[in-house]
Design a protein around this motif. Structure first.
Motif, mmCIF file in Angstrom:
data_model
loop_
_atom_site.group_PDB
_atom_site.id
_atom_site.type_symbol
_atom_site.label_atom_id
_atom_site.label_comp_id
_atom_site.label_asym_id
_atom_site.label_seq_id
_atom_site.Cartn_x
_atom_site.Cartn_y
_atom_site.Cartn_z
ATOM 1 N N ALA A 117 0.870 -1.100 0.055
ATOM 2 C CA ALA A 117 -0.052 -0.051 0.138
ATOM 3 C C ALA A 117 0.857 1.252 -0.169
ATOM 4 N N CYS A 118 0.397 2.420 -0.680
ATOM 5 C CA CYS A 118 1.166 3.547 -0.707
ATOM 6 C C CYS A 118 1.121 4.062 0.980
ATOM 7 N N GLY A 119 0.286 3.673 1.705
ATOM 8 C CA GLY A 119 0.141 3.907 3.001
ATOM 9 C C GLY A 119 -0.467 5.426 3.368
ATOM 10 N N VAL A 120 -1.234 5.901 2.711
ATOM 11 C CA VAL A 120 -1.780 7.061 2.864
ATOM 12 C C VAL A 120 -2.965 6.823 3.817
ATOM 13 N N VAL A 121 -2.916 7.678 4.832
ATOM 14 C CA VAL A 121 -3.975 7.720 5.946
ATOM 15 C C VAL A 121 -4.680 9.166 5.927
ATOM 16 N N ARG A 122 -5.766 9.184 5.589
ATOM 17 C CA ARG A 122 -6.658 10.317 5.614
ATOM 18 C C ARG A 122 -8.091 10.471 5.851
ATOM 19 N N GLY A 125 3.854 4.701 -8.849
ATOM 20 C CA GLY A 125 4.995 4.858 -9.366
ATOM 21 C C GLY A 125 5.913 5.731 -8.374
ATOM 22 N N GLU A 126 7.319 6.053 -8.705
ATOM 23 C CA GLU A 126 7.850 6.736 -7.824
ATOM 24 C C GLU A 126 9.015 7.281 -8.601
ATOM 25 N N ILE A 127 9.500 8.545 -8.343
ATOM 26 C CA ILE A 127 10.539 9.138 -8.890
ATOM 27 C C ILE A 127 11.786 9.138 -7.891
ATOM 28 N N THR A 128 12.841 8.697 -8.482
ATOM 29 C CA THR A 128 14.191 8.556 -7.559
ATOM 30 C C THR A 128 14.673 9.979 -7.306
ATOM 31 N N VAL A 129 14.489 10.682 -6.293
ATOM 32 C CA VAL A 129 15.015 12.145 -5.989
ATOM 33 C C VAL A 129 15.600 12.058 -4.794
ATOM 34 N N HIS A 172 12.988 6.934 -0.405
ATOM 35 C CA HIS A 172 14.088 7.254 -1.559
ATOM 36 C C HIS A 172 13.481 8.025 -2.754
ATOM 37 N N GLY A 173 12.623 8.712 -2.276
ATOM 38 C CA GLY A 173 12.025 9.582 -3.415
ATOM 39 C C GLY A 173 10.776 10.317 -3.056
ATOM 40 N N VAL A 174 9.934 10.531 -4.313
ATOM 41 C CA VAL A 174 8.630 10.942 -4.248
ATOM 42 C C VAL A 174 7.653 9.693 -4.816
ATOM 43 N N GLN A 175 6.619 9.413 -4.186
ATOM 44 C CA GLN A 175 6.041 8.137 -4.496
ATOM 45 C C GLN A 175 4.472 8.587 -4.363
ATOM 46 N N PRO A 179 12.537 11.732 -16.592
ATOM 47 C CA PRO A 179 13.922 10.572 -16.611
ATOM 48 C C PRO A 179 14.066 9.907 -15.191
ATOM 49 N N LEU A 180 13.507 10.529 -14.097
ATOM 50 C CA LEU A 180 14.081 10.020 -12.878
ATOM 51 C C LEU A 180 12.686 9.029 -12.243
ATOM 52 N N TYR A 181 11.917 8.799 -13.139
ATOM 53 C CA TYR A 181 10.601 7.643 -13.042
ATOM 54 C C TYR A 181 11.375 6.211 -12.782
ATOM 55 N N LYS A 182 11.080 5.914 -11.792
ATOM 56 C CA LYS A 182 11.812 4.411 -11.637
ATOM 57 C C LYS A 182 10.958 3.207 -12.229
#
Ligand SMILES: Cc1cc2nc3c(=O)[nH]c(=O)nc-3n(C[C@H](O)[C@H](O)[C@H](O)COP(=O)(O)OP(=O)(O)OC[C@H]3O[C@@H](n4cnc5c(N)ncnc54)[C@H](O)[C@@H]3O)c2cc1C
Length: 438
Positions: A56-61, A255-259, A305-308, A355-358
């Motif tokens: 799970a992305c893990g969002v709690v809202r 998905g995720e970008i590695t930043v 490890h980035g933004v997901q 280009p940073l998309y994992k």
């Protein structure tokens, strides 16, 4: 470890719901002098977190338009807040940003937050939202957003870490968790209660009650219980819609970008809330090509490890091969372009992030009920079903309520999710969100 021949309470599924139920039931048994964790076993065909809870992305809202969802979520947030360290919970808050079409819904949600004491701020008007967002994120530049609900509670948790936190809590209470034990059949008594579960290893007698919390495998257990795969649904207007599939699979695209994760921070350098942005402003790639001119939406959070994050899920259908989980199917090949363009649309710090998309397996399949809301109910005299319609990593408090119900209490928080609602027309209101779980 040898399998016991009998257990008073058998829980199937070591995801967020099965483990939360095991832990809270152990506490309730002890508190009432009725037993302890030694009376409970949790079975999982693979192991803790092998299902949706582990990816799970893990969002709690608590951005829920339905009063019953909102009230239940408030109780769940209370559980997350009770032990943030063990649950790997990050109480960074959550923001829902939407276009005019969603404004009235968000305002209603906010008004309910005020009534139930859930801390949030509502901002309306395009200019007002823009300046509220720019104060938090100076590079905010999303268009077409006229409503912003900022939840000061909620946030996100790290999926496997929180599952392991629950495993630790179960074990500390003496609950036995058995991995590699697959339930293949149920043995019924004459009154339709379940006498025993047949597993790939041995038969285990159910002394008192069976709890099923199988996540995406809900449909398989529905069949084992002899329940219908299509049902008639009475709507609140009284109209009966015939022969609807009880279970439909959706593919969650993430998905995720590695930043460097710290590049996604508040103006003061603090940890950012989870962002959910829906807008009908045209979406362009950084290079200028139009991606869509229809309503689109994304969510994103700072990760290790980035933004997901993710976007709208896709319907798969009534059948899918779930194993080995997570199966990912029917993913839109344009998803990485869309998600990265949307990040850049929201904040200029993400410009050029494509280009940073994992390139990695991401997302997974969830099983949704006929009305896209959970079924929490007894489905046989001694079989309680925790079937969350993929709403549920955030619903860590459901197990606390289930534990009370198993010991004979009524739960006003779970009552609105009884199966009977499909026959009585007591359905939940539907919002203007494009997502099946809002
Ligand atoms: C990609 C993705 C992202 C998500 N993001 C979020 C989010 O950000 N926030 C949120 O609130 N929710 C999210 N969800 C939904 C959430 O993950 C699920 O609703 C929740 O984890 C379900 O928990 P569960 O305990 O019911 O099931 P699961 O975690 O799936 O656990 C079920 C377990 O049952 C076991 N099992 C299955 N069949 C058998 C059998 N026959 N015998 C023994 N064991 C069996 C499996 O091995 C599994 O471990 C997401 C879901 C997906 C797929």
């Amino acid at each position: 470890m040898a399998l016991p021949a009998r257990s008073s309470y058998v829980v199937v599924g070591a995801g967020i719901h099965g483990l939360s139920t095991g832990y809270h039931l152990a506490q309730e048994l002890e508190a009432r002098g009725l037993g302890s964790g030694a009376d409970i076993i949790v079975l999982d065909k693979t192991g803790p977190g092998a299902g949706a809870s582990g990816i799970a992305c893990g969002v709690v809202r608590n951005n829920y338009f339905q009063p019953a969802m909102s009230e239940l979520m408030q109780a769940c947030v209370e559980v997350w807040e009770s032990d943030p360290a063990a649950y790997a919970y990050n109480p960074v808050g959550y923001m829902a940003l939407g276009p005019e079409a969603q404004e009235a819904d968000l305002v209603e949600v906010h008004e309910r937050h005020e009534r139930i004491g859930y801390r949030s701020t509502m901002v309306t008007g395009e200019a007002q939202v823009d300046s509220y967002m720019k104060a938090l994120f100076p590079d905010w530049r999303a268009k077409g957003v006229t409503a912003c609900l900022h939840e000061h509670q909620g946030g996100f948790a790290f999926n496997m870490a929180s599952v392991m936190g629950l495993v630790g809590k179960c074990e500390a209470e003496g609950v036995t968790i058995l991995s590699g034990v697959e339930v293949t059949e149920l043995e019924f008594a004459g009154d339709d209660s379940v006498k025993a579960v047949i597993t790939n290893k041995a038969k285990i007698e159910v002394g008192e009650q069976l709890v099923i919390a199988p996540g995406p495998w809900a449909k398989q257990f529905w069949a084992l219980l002899g329940l219908p795969d299509h049902i008639d649904v009475r709507t609140p207007s009284g109209e009966v819609v015939l022969d609807r599939p009880m279970w439909t699979y959706w593919n969650l695209q993430e998905g995720e970008i590695t930043v460097d994760p710290s590049m996604f921070c508040l103006a003061d350098g603090g940890a950012p809330p989870v962002i959910h942005l829906d807008t009908d402003a045209p979406l362009y790639a950084d290079e200028g090509q139009l991606i869509t001119d229809e309503l689109w939406g994304i969510y994103y959070k700072r990760d290790r490890h980035g933004v997901q994050g993710g976007a709208s899920p896709l319907v798969v259908g009534e059948e899918i091969e779930l194993d080995p989980y997570p199966s990912t199917t029917n993913v839109d090949p344009g998803y990485p372009d869309m998600w990265c363009a949307a990040l850049s649309h929201a904040m200029s710090r993400f410009e050029g992030c494509r280009p940073l998309y994992k390139i990695a397996r991401s997302g997974g399949v969830g099983a949704f009920t006929v009305d896209n809301f959970p079924v929490f109910d007894y489905m046989r005299p001694n079989v309680y079903a925790v079937l969350d319609s993929n709403h549920g990593y955030k619903m860590i408090g459901v197990g606390r309520e289930v534990a009370k119900v198993l010991l004979g209490d009524h739960s006003s928080l779970l009552y609105p999710f009884r199966y009977e609602r499909f026959a009585t027309g007591d359905l939940h209101p539907v919002s203007h969100s494009p997502y099946p779980w809002s």
